[in-house]
Design a protein around this motif. Structure first.
Motif, mmCIF file in Angstrom:
data_model
loop_
_atom_site.group_PDB
_atom_site.id
_atom_site.type_symbol
_atom_site.label_atom_id
_atom_site.label_comp_id
_atom_site.label_asym_id
_atom_site.label_seq_id
_atom_site.Cartn_x
_atom_site.Cartn_y
_atom_site.Cartn_z
ATOM 1 N N GLN A 185 -43.055 49.047 12.936
ATOM 2 C CA GLN A 185 -44.478 48.721 12.899
ATOM 3 C C GLN A 185 -44.687 47.311 12.373
ATOM 4 N N LEU A 186 -45.553 46.563 13.040
ATOM 5 C CA LEU A 186 -45.972 45.236 12.604
ATOM 6 C C LEU A 186 -47.453 45.294 12.268
ATOM 7 N N SER A 187 -47.805 44.763 11.095
ATOM 8 C CA SER A 187 -49.198 44.807 10.650
ATOM 9 C C SER A 187 -49.629 43.424 10.188
ATOM 10 N N SER A 188 -50.913 43.171 10.317
ATOM 11 C CA SER A 188 -51.456 41.892 9.874
ATOM 12 C C SER A 188 -52.910 42.057 9.487
ATOM 13 N N TYR A 195 -48.959 39.749 6.059
ATOM 14 C CA TYR A 195 -48.147 40.128 7.210
ATOM 15 C C TYR A 195 -47.065 41.094 6.736
ATOM 16 N N ARG A 196 -46.843 42.134 7.525
ATOM 17 C CA ARG A 196 -45.943 43.188 7.057
ATOM 18 C C ARG A 196 -45.182 43.795 8.228
ATOM 19 N N ALA A 197 -43.920 44.105 7.971
ATOM 20 C CA ALA A 197 -43.088 44.814 8.936
ATOM 21 C C ALA A 197 -42.517 46.059 8.272
ATOM 22 N N ARG A 218 -43.165 42.392 3.236
ATOM 23 C CA ARG A 218 -44.490 41.828 3.482
ATOM 24 C C ARG A 218 -44.640 40.499 2.748
ATOM 25 N N SER A 821 -52.473 46.792 13.572
ATOM 26 C CA SER A 821 -51.035 47.040 13.620
ATOM 27 C C SER A 821 -50.645 47.561 14.998
ATOM 28 N N ARG A 823 -47.374 49.870 16.610
ATOM 29 C CA ARG A 823 -46.255 50.717 16.202
ATOM 30 C C ARG A 823 -45.497 51.195 17.436
#
Length: 826
Positions: A185-188, A195-197, A218, A821, A823
């Motif tokens: 999952q990539l989130s922003s 920014y988070r993976a 992150r 995000s 996923r």
């Protein structure tokens, strides 16, 4: 988002409290029923806190569960935001990634942390004590894709499920590879910079062996703009499980190294009256979107625990470093009889660094009171560093200065070792059945910290633009070192402390449960005994903790260097023992297939750890307890209610009363307290499902009061600080397969900032929302918003009444943040 009560009959041995007296199956699937409308009472089977797994309608234990939908649909911005969805749990989710104040069913939060509530990971405590000063347990927990679900036990029954948990237990349970496959999952943030993976992958090596590997990383400012990477770091978790004919073994590990801001009180303007106040943003500074942290205030010079000069980085914030390994196993020694062993060692260290405004006021007035009439102000950091502030009334856009004490603590060791060994089984008595559980719990908790506090003056500006201010006297001689002072000047130069403590806890426990027909009766005992050994040094009575020293090494002792905080060589040994008994008894009667009634009475204890140090309970001459003092508090609780569950509808109502005797240390007020509290209330919880629609909701009404205060009788009869009469949450959702959307509503009525019951914190309702689109079977997109309407949710304030300048120091929930995000499941 649906907060479903999971099919607890299928959970693994990772039970709440690590002391949940139950025979536990070895699978951990978290799948829900395919059609929510077809849900039955089988969803309400519990094994947590009972001698044998049974339907929730057949036990007098208050237990609930949240599944991972909470974090996948409306990703919370911190752990505390998850816990607010648990029935009966009151969470002040305004401290950042950790540092939340957590309580349950009217039990007091006189200071910080989760004193009467224990937080656990996979059945063992994160820390033995949930309110270690600057080391609250939630600082050392991170939510990621490894989470299978969260289970909670509330009320008096928790007093015998685990040590130091008379109010309740919350357990974060990890996935263990039951389902093959993984996720990435990539989130922003959309309106904030983060920014988070995340990743998770698990499955079967063979028919008897499975594993799970997960983690995240992150980077960014976080939910409030500070102009630097305040949130940076990550976590890796792994476990492997081997099953065999009569049991299983599991080995697991965790590595956490993460930094995040600890949001302490910030200034806000309050007008109106104490009983009907209006909280307003200060020009250029928002109480729910800004913080005193700044890109222009990066580090401070101070003395470390060995009194050597060291530069400390404010950007480290809450910086937990956790390296833990654990073992869990279960073996069936006879039909229906199991031995379960759990062990974990955690190497825990880190930092807690965050600015606390001791006062906020007019810039020129503040400077004059510090350096005398005609004081001059100069920028000491930022783009204008070195320039004189010609018109202090305009500094920062509001003419204000904050007199900050930097809470700077080196968490040298919070190492924790825990072991839980138990036997449980069931005896058939013909017309009934007897469930038996017994075991022994042992733990060792280190608390080794150095307090390195300093002070400085800074402007009050948002967007991470606050700067240091150097104050000079009328003759132009600097009274600060670039705005900095080398001690806790605004707290009377207090709090240079060092302690190296070790707390041991031993607790044999036993539970009996008797079942005959529709009637279930259970009783349990837990006997805690242990010791506190170590040493402390610092601002003990009569100690001198400041001195003149050329701390910056320039060969000159400046005005600021006349008062340098240091830890004196006055180390005192601490050595005392304790013991107490906790007990709980409950009865449950099944009135029909869908309705049951229950009642329970309990007494539970809670040992006070480092909050007793430097206080009147410890004799600093002998290192023991002052005659007649007890290092523990007691909570006595009675509860009873009705439970209804039929297919897609469930409703639970519990009436409770809690009587608490508590000793505590109020950090920001430098005050020790001894009080008794009484809280009576009702907890409501329910769910409804039909077709694509589902709703879960809960609310808790509490009538709480201080029955006696040992030092201030005027508080007797008052409502405890920050204790609202009613807290509630609701989560409606529509799920059409490819598209889901819903809301999560959390609210509270008004409460008082302090036990004097003058200044109120207004009621507020926070609304979160999400839209989830499953673009393909293995690809989903999520758009979510926290605090959609950007409400100011004040959770605590330092001031008991509106001050003359109308500037109150308070903490608020974060303002609106929107994130997206994508996923991939495989």
């Amino acid at each position: 988002m649906t907060l479903r009560f999971r099919l607890l009959a299928s959970i693994p041995a990772l039970l709440i409290a690590g002391a949940a007296h139950a025979q536990v199956p070895q699978t951990d699937t978290t799948a829900t029923a395919a059609d929510p409308a077809e849900a039955t009472v089988s969803e309400d089977i519990v094994v947590t806190g009972v001698a044998q797994g049974r339907n929730r309608l057949d036990t007098s234990v208050s237990v609930s569960s949240l599944d991972a939908d909470l974090t996948t649909k409306i990703p919370p911005r911190n752990t505390a935001e998850i816990l607010r969805n648990l029935p009966g749990v009151r969470v002040e989710a305004s401290g950042g990634e950790g540092n939340a104040n957590i309580s349950v069913r009217g039990l007091p939060v006189a200071s910080g942390g989760s004193k009467f509530l224990q937080l656990q990971e996979d059945g063992l405590p994160v820390l033995e004590f949930g309110d270690i000063i600057f080391g609250n347990a939630d600082i050392f927990i991170r939510n990621d894709l490894s989470l299978a679900r969260i289970e909670s036990v509330r009320g008096g029954s928790a007093s015998t499920f685990a040590s130091n948990s008379p109010g309740g237990i919350i357990n974060f349970i990890s996935k263990t590879g039951e389902q093959d496959g993984g996720s990435f999952q990539l989130s922003s943030g959309i309106d904030y910079r983060e920014y988070r993976a995340d990743f998770a992958y698990g499955g079967h090596i063979d028919a008897k062996t499975r594993y799970e590997l997960s983690g995240f990383y992150r980077l960014g400012d976080g939910p409030r703009d500070v102009g630097y990477d305040a949130m940076r770091g990550g976590q890796i978790k792994a476990n492997i499980t081997r099953e065999f004919d009569r049991g299983y073994v599991r080995v697991y590990g965790k590595y956490l190294d993460d930094r995040s801001i600890a949001y302490l009180p910030n200034p806000v303007r309050v007008t109106g009256s104490d009983g009907d106040p209006t909280y307003q943003n200060i020009p250029g500074f928002s109480i729910n979107e800004d913080t005193l942290h700044s890109r222009y205030i990066g580090s401070v010079l101070t003395l470390d625990g060995n009194n050597n000069p060291v530069r400390r980085n404010i950007g480290d914030g809450m910086h937990p470093v956790v390296k833990s390994v654990g073992f869990e196993g279960q073996y069936e020694i006879a039909d229906g009889w199991n031995v379960t062993e759990r062990f974990r060692y955690s190497d825990i260290s880190g930092d807690f660094v965050s600015p606390f405004p001791a006062a906020v006021g007019d810039a020129q007035t503040t400077a004059n009171s510090f350096a005398g009439a005609g004081a001059q102000l100069y920028y000491a950091s930022g783009p204008l560093s070195g320039q004189r502030i010609a018109n202090p009334a305009t500094v920062g856009g509001n003419g204000l200065l904050a007199s900050v004490v930097l809470f700077d603590v080196d968490l040298k060791s919070l190492n924790n070792i825990t072991n839980d060994l138990r036997l449980n089984g069931k005896v058939d008595l013909g017309g009934g059945a007897l469930s038996i559980a017994a075991g022994i719990y042992n733990s060792r908790q280190d608390v080794k910290t150095d307090w390195l506090w300093t002070s400085f003056f800074q402007t009050v500006q948002g967007d991470g633009r606050s700067v240091l201010v150097d104050i000079r006297n009328a003759a132009g001689v600097s009274q600060t070192a670039g705005g900095t002072l080398y001690s806790a000047s605004f707290f009377g130069n207090c709090c240079r402390r060092s302690y190296d403590m070790r707390y041991t806890t031993n607790a044999p426990f036993a539970q009996l449960g008797f079942e005959i027909g529709r009637l279930n009766i259970d009783g349990s005992l837990r006997y805690d005994f242990g010791s506190a050994k170590g040493s402390i040094a610092g601002d003990l009575p009569g100690a001198v903790t400041t001195r003149a020293q050329d701390i910056n090494g320039d060969g000159v002792i400046s005005v600021a260097e006349q008062t340098v905080g240091f830890i004196p060589n006055n180390r005192t040994g601490i050595d005392y023992d304790y013991s107490y008994l906790s007990y709980s008894a409950g009865v449950n009667y099944r009135l029909s297939d869908t309705l049951a009634a229950f009642a329970r009475y309990s007494r539970g204890g809670r040992v006070n750890a480092d909050r007793l140090l430097f206080g009147p309970t410890i004799d600093i001459t002998t290192g023991g307890l002052v005659n007649g003092s007890k290092p523990y508090d007691f909570v006595k609780q009675a509860e009873g209610g009705l439970k209804f569950s039929s297919g897609p509808v469930a409703f639970y109502a519990t009436v409770f009363n809690a009587k608490t005797q508590e000793t505590n240390y109020l950090l920001s007020q430098q005050q020790f307290t001894s009080r008794r509290y009484d809280a009576t209330g009702v907890e409501l919880e329910g769910r409804f499902r039909r077709g694509p629609f589902s709703l879960t909701a809960a609310g808790t009404y509490t009538d709480a009061k201080i029955t006696s205060d040992a030092t201030d009788a005027t508080l007797n009869g008052n409502r405890p600080q920050r204790q609202a009469a009613f807290v509630y949450q609701a989560t409606p959702q529509l799920d059409f397969g490819r598209v889901s959307f819903g809301a999560n509503v959390i609210g509270t009525t008004s409460s008082y900032t302090q036990p004097a019951n003058q200044l109120k914190m207004p009621a507020y309702t926070q609304v979160n929302g999400f839209v989830l689109v499953r673009a393909a079977d293995n690809v989903s997109f999520n758009l979510n918003a926290n605090n959609i309407f950007n409400v100011k949710g004040i959770t605590e304030a330092e001031d008991a009444a509106i001050p003359s300048n109308q500037l109150v120091r308070a903490r608020s929930i974060n303002g609106r943040t929107i994130a997206a995000s994508v996923r991939f499941d495989f």
